[in-house]
Design a protein around this motif. Sequence first.
Motif: not given
Length: 106
Positions: A54-67
């Motif tokens: 979370k500290g390194k990626l934006s919310d959109e990048e995290i969603k793309s990794v987790l989805n």
Amino acid sequence: SDAATIRSTIGLGVGLPVAIVVIVVAAVLVVLFVVRKRFRAINQMQTVEMQELKGKLSDEEIKSVLNIKASEISLISQLGSGAFGTVWLANYQGCVVAVHKPIGSS
């Protein structure tokens, strides 16, 4: 003399099974404690990794990794099923993974 022998035989007959039960129960408790401690450690590591992510990626990048898209997963074989769905052996980006398909999902 005979009465003493009978008493010691009865005592050994009752005491030995009780001792075995106590040892088995103690061993099970130790195993459960160790397993619980390992699961907690793994959970803490995953929490730390997620916080670092979370500290390194934006919310959109995290969603793309987790989805993960279903089209990216190829099911190999069913491993088991239960009240909540089925578990499959699958392939995702060249890695062998386990996939849980909830009841009612396609």
